[in-house]
Design a protein around this motif. Structure first.
Motif, PDB file in Angstrom:
ATOM      1  N   LEU A   1       0.830  -1.198   0.000  1.00 52.02           N
ATOM      2  CA  LEU A   1       0.000   0.000   0.000  1.00 52.02           C
ATOM      3  C   LEU A   1       0.867   1.251   0.000  1.00 52.02           C
ATOM      4  O   LEU A   1       1.788   1.373   0.804  1.00 52.02           O
ATOM      5  CB  LEU A   1      -0.895   0.031   1.250  1.00 52.02           C
ATOM      6  CG  LEU A   1      -1.697  -1.219   1.574  1.00 52.02           C
ATOM      7  CD1 LEU A   1      -2.483  -1.017   2.866  1.00 52.02           C
ATOM      8  CD2 LEU A   1      -2.637  -1.554   0.439  1.00 52.02           C
TER       9      LEU A   1
ATOM     10  N   ILE B   1      -4.066   9.371   2.794  1.00 52.03           N
ATOM     11  CA  ILE B   1      -4.831   8.742   1.722  1.00 52.03           C
ATOM     12  C   ILE B   1      -4.053   7.530   1.223  1.00 52.03           C
ATOM     13  O   ILE B   1      -2.858   7.644   0.901  1.00 52.03           O
ATOM     14  CB  ILE B   1      -5.069   9.717   0.566  1.00 52.03           C
ATOM     15  CG1 ILE B   1      -5.701  11.014   1.064  1.00 52.03           C
ATOM     16  CG2 ILE B   1      -5.934   9.059  -0.510  1.00 52.03           C
ATOM     17  CD1 ILE B   1      -7.052  10.846   1.711  1.00 52.03           C
ATOM     18  N   PHE B   2      -4.730   6.405   1.159  1.00 54.07           N
ATOM     19  CA  PHE B   2      -4.116   5.162   0.702  1.00 54.07           C
ATOM     20  C   PHE B   2      -4.514   4.856  -0.728  1.00 54.07           C
ATOM     21  O   PHE B   2      -5.647   5.152  -1.149  1.00 54.07           O
ATOM     22  CB  PHE B   2      -4.549   3.997   1.596  1.00 54.07           C
ATOM     23  CG  PHE B   2      -3.820   3.933   2.902  1.00 54.07           C
ATOM     24  CD1 PHE B   2      -4.138   4.803   3.933  1.00 54.07           C
ATOM     25  CD2 PHE B   2      -2.819   2.998   3.103  1.00 54.07           C
ATOM     26  CE1 PHE B   2      -3.463   4.750   5.147  1.00 54.07           C
ATOM     27  CE2 PHE B   2      -2.139   2.935   4.305  1.00 54.07           C
ATOM     28  CZ  PHE B   2      -2.466   3.813   5.324  1.00 54.07           C
ATOM     29  N   GLY B   3      -3.608   4.233  -1.454  1.00 54.70           N
ATOM     30  CA  GLY B   3      -3.945   3.655  -2.737  1.00 54.70           C
ATOM     31  C   GLY B   3      -4.623   2.303  -2.529  1.00 54.70           C
ATOM     32  O   GLY B   3      -4.712   1.802  -1.398  1.00 54.70           O
ATOM     33  N   THR B   4      -5.062   1.736  -3.622  1.00 50.07           N
ATOM     34  CA  THR B   4      -5.761   0.448  -3.544  1.00 50.07           C
ATOM     35  C   THR B   4      -4.809  -0.713  -3.297  1.00 50.07           C
ATOM     36  O   THR B   4      -5.243  -1.795  -2.926  1.00 50.07           O
ATOM     37  CB  THR B   4      -6.542   0.172  -4.833  1.00 50.07           C
ATOM     38  OG1 THR B   4      -5.644   0.317  -5.937  1.00 50.07           O
ATOM     39  CG2 THR B   4      -7.699   1.151  -4.987  1.00 50.07           C
TER      40      THR B   4
END
Lengths: 110, 115
Positions: A88, A99-102
């Motif tokens: 991640l 904010i995290f990516g998928t």
């Protein structure tokens, strides 16, 4: 445009190879960047943080940041089957919002 | 090594009920966070908390949710009138803050299932 983008994978690499994971972000004002590893059903585990342009190395892991291109990457050298997980990318936006990516699913083949 | 702890590890509730998820952050950390991860989806920021008040919150964190630090160690997330779509893993995290670093350390999570 997503705030933090990652290729979902899976990325398959043979044992001992270098795995390269990429992340782009949309907010040019972002200052802090993080890579986490997440095994299925478990919580995110910090691998590295990076705040300045360039490379940062920690053992088999190297994080690379290019703020002009809004791009951060993670290299894993000598990949092991135990590295198989979802990686991640997280970006701090504002004061204390992350904010995290998928995530990118990595498979290291023995 | 200090770690973030969360209780319960699993929670099953009926739709419409209220649940309280509990977290004990790392003792010298000043910033606390809640995240949600629906099965197969990304980790989503809910709220950050500092100095006994909310620092930032996401669009998800509406009136259904509230956070509290009832004493010197616990940090709680209350979800009122739960809905089916609240079923997810909820993670608590903490960080020292600017001087000590911005890195967040995550707890093991609470898996919430709303029936």
């Amino acid at each position: 445009q997503k705030e933090v983008e990652q290729n979902s994978g899976p990325l398959s690499v043979p044992e001992g190879a270098i795995a390269s994971l990429n992340c782009t972000y949309s907010d040019r004002g972002s200052q802090s960047f993080f890579w986490y590893r997440q095994y299925s059903g478990k919580s995110p585990e910090l691998i590295m943080s990076i705040y300045s342009n360039g490379d940062k190395e920690d053992g088999r892991f190297t994080a690379q940041l290019n703020k002009a291109s809004q791009y951060v990457s993670l290299l894993i050298r000598d990949s092991q089957p135990s590295d198989s997980a979802t990686y991640l990318c997280a970006v701090r936006r504002g004061t204390y919002k992350y904010i995290f990516g998928t995530g990118t699913r990595l498979k290291v083949l023995a | 090594e200090p770690e973030v702890t969360q209780t319960p590890s699993h929670q099953v509730t009926q739709m419409g009920q209220e649940v309280i998820l509990r977290c004990v952050p790392i003792s010298n950390h000043l910033y606390f966070y809640w995240y949600r991860q629906i099965l197969g989806q990304k980790v989503e920021f809910l709220v950050s908390f500092y100095n006994n008040e909310i620092s930032e919150k996401s669009e998800i964190f509406d009136d259904q949710f509230s956070v509290e630090r009832p004493d010197g160690s616990n940090f709680t997330l209350k979800i009122r009138s739960t809905k089916l779509e609240d079923s997810a893993m909820y993670f608590c995290a903490s960080s020292e803050g600017e001087r000590g670093g911005q890195t967040q350390y995550f707890g093991p999570g609470t898996r919430l299932l709303v029936l």
